[in-house]
Design an enzyme around this catalytic site. Structure first.
Site, PDB file in Angstrom:
ATOM      1  N   HIS A   1       0.771  -1.271   0.001  1.00  0.00           N
ATOM      2  CA  HIS A   1      -0.066  -0.086   0.186  1.00  0.00           C
ATOM      3  C   HIS A   1       0.497   1.313   0.046  1.00  0.00           C
ATOM      4  CE1 HIS A   1      -4.083  -1.528   0.514  1.00  0.00           C
ATOM      5  NE2 HIS A   1      -3.657  -2.371   1.113  1.00  0.00           N
TER       6      HIS A   1
ATOM      7  N   LYS B   1      -8.559  14.055   3.883  1.00  0.00           N
ATOM      8  CA  LYS B   1      -7.911  13.059   3.997  1.00  0.00           C
ATOM      9  C   LYS B   1      -6.899  13.165   5.222  1.00  0.00           C
ATOM     10  CE  LYS B   1      -6.444  13.992  -0.224  1.00  0.00           C
ATOM     11  NZ  LYS B   1      -6.425  12.499  -1.136  1.00  0.00           N
ATOM     12  N   ARG B   2      -6.321  12.319   5.526  1.00  0.00           N
ATOM     13  CA  ARG B   2      -5.225  12.329   6.657  1.00  0.00           C
ATOM     14  C   ARG B   2      -4.195  13.476   6.076  1.00  0.00           C
ATOM     15  NH1 ARG B   2      -5.016   8.341  11.007  1.00  0.00           N
ATOM     16  NH2 ARG B   2      -3.161   9.701  11.337  1.00  0.00           N
TER      17      ARG B   2
ATOM     18  N   LYS C   1       0.885  14.438   0.825  1.00  0.00           N
ATOM     19  CA  LYS C   1      -0.626  14.721   0.361  1.00  0.00           C
ATOM     20  C   LYS C   1      -0.635  16.354   0.090  1.00  0.00           C
ATOM     21  CE  LYS C   1      -2.883  11.006   2.690  1.00  0.00           C
ATOM     22  NZ  LYS C   1      -3.786  10.318   1.559  1.00  0.00           N
TER      23      LYS C   1
ATOM     24  N   THR D   1      -8.477   6.515  -2.590  1.00  0.00           N
ATOM     25  CA  THR D   1      -9.623   6.047  -2.571  1.00  0.00           C
ATOM     26  C   THR D   1     -10.778   7.172  -2.801  1.00  0.00           C
ATOM     27  OG1 THR D   1      -9.566   5.273  -0.373  1.00  0.00           O
ATOM     28  CG2 THR D   1      -9.438   3.591  -2.362  1.00  0.00           C
TER      29      THR D   1
ATOM     30  N   LYS E   1     -14.321   8.420  -4.579  1.00  0.00           N
ATOM     31  CA  LYS E   1     -15.562   8.848  -3.811  1.00  0.00           C
ATOM     32  C   LYS E   1     -15.998   9.979  -4.164  1.00  0.00           C
ATOM     33  CE  LYS E   1     -13.413   6.937   0.230  1.00  0.00           C
ATOM     34  NZ  LYS E   1     -13.164   6.952   1.698  1.00  0.00           N
TER      35      LYS E   1
END
Ligand SMILES: *Cc1c(COP(=O)(O)O)cnc(C)c1O
Length: 824
Positions: A370, A562-563, A568, A670, A674
């Site tokens: 992952h 998101k985290r 990110k 993901t 969504k």
């Protein structure tokens, strides 16, 4: 016949799904399960009554599902091993699966109760950090919907993911007591208990047949107790189970010590045992080398394998065929110790010879990687591993010895290869490399998006992939269209079903594409826009009640949830907000598309820079939201405690989805999917599954910016100098200067120093390098948004063309290419 006649005459009060039947059952459960009369019942009591009513209606399929697994040895059962299952609230999803949402709504209305309020009351079992745990939950949903027999094995953490509060702009972590009230969706299974050993020593013993066997004398034994949660597929006919383990002391009280007056130590022992499953480690990416964490991993792996062997045995099949009963998927390396544990159970406990055991093992497991962050690859310091799992270390050494022998034999020309492939990292201190153990012990290894799988083979696991080319494959992630569209977005779901019927809910890929032909239909566009507006009003209401921030539903809802992680790049987003703010202040008359920029996400408690980013978002919000000069045009909100429940409100409300990680860092994502299936258009980099999403929706329906993976690597090889990007970009220089000088920290110039210094001197994730490209792309997105018909067309085409990102498609690929399990 008898049963049928009875149904016709008087419906079974525990399975009757009519409005009247549900009404009676809820009242019955309200009284008998909560002990409250209708007049005195609080919202939580109503929730419990409704939950039990729904649960009753699942039990038949549930019991049949278990029986099918335990009685049918011809169908290979999937065992999905995951340290996290972020299942989210259960009530709404279960009613949707059974098709009883509307009758239940009416039944409750007749009792003066609002179903939505009751659904929203459910505490969320936060048994995961983020994407990885949520993926496991989507996969369980798809397995049940596709009718594939499966058991999800995991850990029943008493405290799940912490609850995030924001105090004076900063993240505060609060304990998540999700079990404060009994969780109605689990059944404790007294019959499924296994002893799990920890620590101690090993020695050789001669078995009665004269062979030598290793004996493990543990320092400690704990009991793992199963708690089952049903996972009912769409339509309600097939039910699988999620089996979560809780650690208990073997003997609640050790009476011998108790009698000797050692009351404290006997209680202490019990407390130690139960500590193992007490709390989820809240780190999303980099692993944390903590002894208790290894204990957690081993506990759930050992109990799960013992359970599978028990089921296999009860089928009357020989041990050598274990892999025909179960296909075990390792969700990341958290359960990778299973490779050594299955060897131990087969060889030490059941007396199988090594070669046969190894053959069974390597036909049983498959491993999903992952991550692309090297620092996130799990590795355990040898002394720690030896202390917790002394026998497993011996087994790992033996697996490694044989493996490296084959490596050296196959590649005598590369004497260094053995060092690189070894299960043991020989640098000092020495480590066990869990990804290597998982790869060597599995028949298949997959990444979670096309780009990720390529980069795994090229960089992260390059040597292993070169040695085992046949093992490496890709299965792109997906999300369940039941929870992530039908359930969370009733407005859009109705709009879709009005045109193409409801079959999209369980045949997403096949059906949703039919929306394409309506992309320019003005009526359909109007309905589409109305649905989006409804969802934006819902989020506006949430922001108002919990944040006291006033959003304008007519504004462009621009969302990043998101985290919080540097890779990110939430800080890239914040820099952009500051630049927009400066533009508006400098040029109040400018043409400007009103925007609501919404953030959400948790930071690992010890991740300092991530916490700085959260503070910065909130401080920027404070300045922007109170400045009359930009009122009505720019708003910033940080929604606290992003989780599945709030996600179900946030994803449907987004116009623009921010997927802006540095190329080559996000394995798949993901959240991007969504957002996409809820009609948000993506602004993003060529990272993770964004690449495939863009290929599906078409490049004209995706806002692309930023360096590519190859360009990133080239920049880094050449020696990246972040400060060089300030030269030609006064907007960027100004924004950083303002952060540094205290404009967004109430004058405190030191406040964001670590963050700014990091960006100026290190900037590992190339925020400054991508800033200009990001700003340009944002401008393009805003211009497009100003044309509602063009935007709506893009939004519709995004949904219509994202069919392949259903987790049903992912699961079909796992069934066919990895598990060898029949699927429709
Ligand atoms: C989907 C989801 C994630 C993963 O989001 P990414 O954008 O893919 O990182 C994390 N947390 C929750 C609660 C989610 O539902």
């Amino acid at each position: 016949m008898a049963a049928k006649r009875r149904t016709a005459a008087s419906p079974d009060p525990r399975t009757d799904c009519s409005r009247e039947g549900l009404r009676k059952a809820v009242l019955d459960n309200l009284f008998y399960a909560t002990g409250h009369a209708q007049e005195n019942a609080a919202r939580g009591d109503w929730y419990t009554a409704v939950a039990y009513t729904v649960r009753d209606r699942m039990l038949k399929a549930w019991v049949q599902g278990i029986e099918r697994i335990a009685a049918d040895g011809d169908v290979r059962c999937v065992a999905y091993l995951s340290a996290e299952f972020l299942i989210g609230p259960q009530l709404g999803a279960n009613m949707l699966a059974l098709g009883i949402t509307e009758p239940m709504r009416e039944a409750l209305a007749s009792l003066g109760q609002d179903l939505d309020a009751i659904v929203f009351h459910e505490p969320e079992p936060g048994l995961g950090n983020g994407g990885l745990g949520r993926l496991a939950a989507c996969f369980m949903d798809s397995l049940a919907t596709l009718g594939v027999p499966a058991i999800g094995y995991g850990i029943r953490y008493e405290f799940g993911m912490f609850r995030q509060a924001i105090e004076d702009g900063a993240q505060v972590e609060l304990a998540d007591k999700w079990l404060r009230r009994p969780f109605p969706w689990e059944l404790p299974r007294g019959g499924q208990q296994y002893e799990v050993r920890l620590g101690g020593k090993t020695h050789m013993e001669t078995a009665p047949d004269g062979t030598l066997r290793v004996q493990w004398t543990p320092a400690k034994t704990v009991t793992a107790c199963a708690h089952d949660i049903p996972v009912v597929g769409h339509g309600g006919t097939h039910c699988n189970l999620l089996r979560l383990w809780r650690a208990e002391a073997v003997e609640a009280f050790d009476f011998s010590t108790f009698n000797a007056g050692e009351y404290f130590s006997s209680v202490h022992d019990k407390i130690f045992s139960e500590t193992i499953t007490k709390v989820l480690y809240p780190n999303d990416d980099p692993y944390q080398g903590k002894q208790l964490r290894l204990g957690q991993q081993y506990l759930f792996v050992s109990a799960s394998l013992q359970d599978m062997l028990h089921i296999h045995h009860s089928l009357g099949k020989p041990l050598e065929t274990f892999h025909t009963t179960f296909a075990i998927q390792l969700n990341d390396t958290h359960p990778a110790v299973a490779v050594a544990e299955l060897m131990r159970l087969l060889v030490d406990v059941h007396g199988m010879d090594w070669d046969t055991a190894w053959s069974v093992t390597t036909q049983t497991f498959a491993y999903t990687n992952h991550t692309l962050l090297p620092e996130a690859l799990e590795k355990w310091p040898l002394p720690l591993f030896a202390e917790v799992l002394p026998r497993h270390l011996e087994i790992v050494y033996e697996i490694n010895r044989r493996f490296l022998e084959s490596v050296t034999a196959a590649h005598p020309e590369d004497p260094d290869l053995a060092r690189r492939l070894s299960l043991i990292d020989e640098t000092s201190p020495r480590f066990v490399r869990m990804a290597h153990l998982a790869t060597v012990g599995s028949k298949a290894v997959n990444g979670v998006a096309a780009l990720h799988s390529e980069l795994l083979k090229r960089d992260v696991l390059g040597d292993l992939a070169a040695f085992f080319p046949e093992k490496f494959t890709n299965v792109t992630n997906g999300v369940t269209p039941r929870r992530w569209l039908a359930l969370c977005n009733p407005a859009l779901a109705a709009c879709i079903s009005n045109r193409i019927g409801t079959r999209w809910q369980d045949h997403f890929e096949e059906e949703i594409i039919r929306l394409e032909e309506f992309a320019d239909d003005p009526d359909f566009q109007a309905q589409w826009q109305a649905a989006k507006l409804t969802n934006k009003q819902r989020l506006t209401h949430l922001a108002k009640t919990i944040l006291r921030v006033e959003l304008d539903p007519a504004a462009l809802f621009d969302v990043q949830v998101k985290r919080i992680h540097e890779y990110k790049r939430q800080h890239l987003n914040v820099l952009r907000v500051i630049a927009l703010y400066n533009r508006l202040r400098r040029n109040p008359g400018m043409d400007f598309v009103p925007r609501a920029v919404i953030f959400g996400g948790k930071a690992a408690p010890a991740y300092y820079l991530a916490k700085q980013i959260i503070l910065l978002v909130n401080r920027v919000a404070e300045v922007v939201n109170t400045d009359p000069a930009v009122a009505g045009r720019l708003r910033v909100a940080f929604v606290p405690n992003f989780n599945v429940r709030s996600g179900q409100v946030i994803y449907p409300a987004a116009d623009l989805s921010q997927q802006i990680s540095l190329a080559g860092k996000e394995a798949s994502g993901t959240g991007n999917m969504k957002f996409g299936i809820n009609g948000a258009v993506t602004i993003g980099t060529l990272d993770g599954a964004n690449v495939e999403m863009r290929a599906c929706v078409g490049e004209e329906n995706f806002f692309l910016f930023g360096l590519t993976t190859d360009e990133v690597q080239a920049v880094q090889r050449a020696g990246y100098s972040p400060a060089a990007h300030l030269e030609g970009n006064p907007e960027l220089a100004e924004a950083l200067d303002q952060i540094r000088s205290g404009v967004f920290s109430r004058g405190d110039a030191g406040c964001f120093r670590p963050l700014v210094d990091n960006l100026l001197h290190r900037d590992e994730y190339l925020v400054l390098a991508d800033f200009a490209s990001y700003m340009d792309c944002q401008d393009r997105a805003a211009r497009t948004y100003a044309d509602p018909a063009a935007w709506t067309r893009m939004s519709i085409l995004n949904v219509a063309r994202l069919g392949m990102f259903s987790s049903d498609r992912s699961i079909r690929e796992y069934c066919r290419n990895i598990w060898n399990v029949p699927v429709e």
